[in-house]
Scaffold this active site. Structure first.
Site, PDB file in Angstrom:
ATOM      1  N   TYR A  53      63.566  86.168  50.793  1.00 43.20           N
ATOM      2  CA  TYR A  53      64.012  84.772  50.814  1.00 43.20           C
ATOM      3  C   TYR A  53      65.528  84.662  50.646  1.00 43.20           C
ATOM      4  O   TYR A  53      66.107  83.616  50.952  1.00 43.20           O
ATOM      5  CB  TYR A  53      63.352  83.953  49.691  1.00 43.20           C
ATOM      6  CG  TYR A  53      61.842  83.875  49.745  1.00 43.20           C
ATOM      7  CD1 TYR A  53      61.117  84.315  50.842  1.00 43.20           C
ATOM      8  CD2 TYR A  53      61.135  83.345  48.663  1.00 43.20           C
ATOM      9  CE1 TYR A  53      59.739  84.243  50.861  1.00 43.20           C
ATOM     10  CE2 TYR A  53      59.751  83.270  48.680  1.00 43.20           C
ATOM     11  CZ  TYR A  53      59.062  83.730  49.786  1.00 43.20           C
ATOM     12  OH  TYR A  53      57.697  83.659  49.786  1.00 43.20           O
ATOM     13  N   SER A 198      51.673  77.864  51.222  1.00 41.16           N
ATOM     14  CA  SER A 198      51.523  76.764  52.194  1.00 41.16           C
ATOM     15  C   SER A 198      50.295  75.915  51.876  1.00 41.16           C
ATOM     16  O   SER A 198      49.478  75.616  52.762  1.00 41.16           O
ATOM     17  CB  SER A 198      51.440  77.289  53.630  1.00 41.16           C
ATOM     18  OG  SER A 198      52.617  77.963  53.987  1.00 41.16           O
ATOM     19  N   SER A 241      59.125  72.338  47.567  1.00 40.06           N
ATOM     20  CA  SER A 241      59.863  71.172  48.036  1.00 40.06           C
ATOM     21  C   SER A 241      61.272  71.247  47.484  1.00 40.06           C
ATOM     22  O   SER A 241      61.513  71.906  46.462  1.00 40.06           O
ATOM     23  CB  SER A 241      59.191  69.871  47.573  1.00 40.06           C
ATOM     24  OG  SER A 241      59.934  68.751  48.028  1.00 40.06           O
ATOM     25  N   ILE A 247      58.716  67.266  44.147  1.00 37.88           N
ATOM     26  CA  ILE A 247      58.523  68.323  43.152  1.00 37.88           C
ATOM     27  C   ILE A 247      57.704  67.776  41.983  1.00 37.88           C
ATOM     28  O   ILE A 247      56.777  68.424  41.499  1.00 37.88           O
ATOM     29  CB  ILE A 247      59.889  68.878  42.676  1.00 37.88           C
ATOM     30  CG1 ILE A 247      60.565  69.658  43.815  1.00 37.88           C
ATOM     31  CG2 ILE A 247      59.712  69.786  41.449  1.00 37.88           C
ATOM     32  CD1 ILE A 247      62.002  70.081  43.527  1.00 37.88           C
ATOM     33  N   GLU A 249      55.750  64.974  42.070  1.00 36.93           N
ATOM     34  CA  GLU A 249      54.420  64.573  42.563  1.00 36.93           C
ATOM     35  C   GLU A 249      53.484  65.775  42.637  1.00 36.93           C
ATOM     36  O   GLU A 249      52.315  65.700  42.225  1.00 36.93           O
ATOM     37  CB  GLU A 249      54.563  63.956  43.967  1.00 36.93           C
ATOM     38  CG  GLU A 249      53.240  63.602  44.626  1.00 36.93           C
ATOM     39  CD  GLU A 249      53.403  63.198  46.097  1.00 36.93           C
ATOM     40  OE1 GLU A 249      52.412  63.321  46.834  1.00 36.93           O
ATOM     41  OE2 GLU A 249      54.520  62.785  46.500  1.00 36.93           O
TER      42      GLU A 249
END
Length: 270
Positions: A53, A198, A241, A247, A249
């Site tokens: 990443y 995901s 997110s 984040i 939620e």
């Protein structure tokens, strides 16, 4: 208790928080730093990254700057998928540990059973060679737990037949309509924690209104329903997110889905 501090147990006695904040596709620098800080401020205590990443340094700095006790934060990182040699694995681990600068890695994963540019190719021997290095990292305490990612049943069986430590976790693509039943069953029957990346199908589950009726009925958002579904199946969700509202939620999962909702969600197919 909050779902963010609830834990699964892996590797005998290692407590892993049930929801992780994922950092895939979040660029190094302010975006990764700010999103991880927001996640930690929200109450997430499990942060997932990977050498591939390219954001480990920002993730580590955010954790160090957060003021949250390091011992209460669970850090996962991953060996790049294309590395299939013992020397390569040792060097990559050193690079990750140095970049994060957080001491012991809580969970270290083989990112995939094959390089991303050769999906499905046979690297069973390389995975076994790498896994023996993982076993060394685990036995020496430099990694508190070890696991794999994107491994299916064949990958898992060839690995476990030739090595000593059964992976503590398998991080796979897992969401409503795409539940990888065979791999999930294999893992759960053997005490291997399934983690779902995901979990919102990279946003696709929030389109088309598939989850709207259930969400309305339980007084939650479609995203919250999708994430809670994983927890109901004993799968650890890794929502990602960079938007502070999202984040927060995605962390608000202290509710349950009734049996009817589970049946409806089970019936959805990708």
């Amino acid at each position: 208790m909050s779902v963010l501090t609830d834990t699964f147990t892996i590797a005998g006695d290692v407590q892993i928080p049930k929801v992780a904040f994922g950092t895939w596709q979040i660029p190094d620098g302010s975006e990764a730093y700010d999103s991880v800080r927001t996640a930690l401020d929200t109450g997430y205590r499990h942060i997932d990254t990977a050498l591939a990443y390219g954001n480990e340094e920002s993730v580590g700095r955010a954790v160090r700057d957060s003021g949250v006790d390091r011992d209460t934060i669970f850090i996962t990182t991953k060996l790049p998928a294309e590395i299939k040699t013992a020397d390569g694995a040792r060097q990559a681990f050193e690079k990750s540990q140095s970049g994060l600068d957080l001491g012991v890695v809580d969970l270290y994963l083989i990112h995939a059973p094959w390089p991303w540019n050769a999906i499905g190719s046979d690297h069973r021997d390389g995975n076994i060679e790498v896994w023996k290095v993982f076993e060394e990292l685990y036995s020496s305490g430099r990694a508190r737990s070890i696991g794999v990612s994107n491994f299916d049943v064949d990958d898992l069986e060839s690995l476990t037949a030739a090595t000593d430590v059964v992976p503590h976790a398998n991080q796979i693509r897992w969401f409503v309509g795409n539940t990888q039943d065979e791999t999930t069953a294999w893992c759960q029957q053997r005490g291997v924690l399934v983690e779902g990346y995901s979990p919102l199908a990279t946003g696709e589950l929030l389109e088309g209104g598939k989850l709207d009726a259930i969400a309305k009925r339980v007084g939650r958002t479609p995203a919250q329903v999708a994430l809670r579904y994983l927890l109901e199946k004993d799968v650890l969700p890794l929502p990602k997110s960079v938007t502070p509202e999202r984040i927060r939620e995605n962390a608000d999962l202290d509710f349950t889905l009734d049996a009817d909702a589970i049946v409806e969600l089970d019936a959805i197919r990708d």
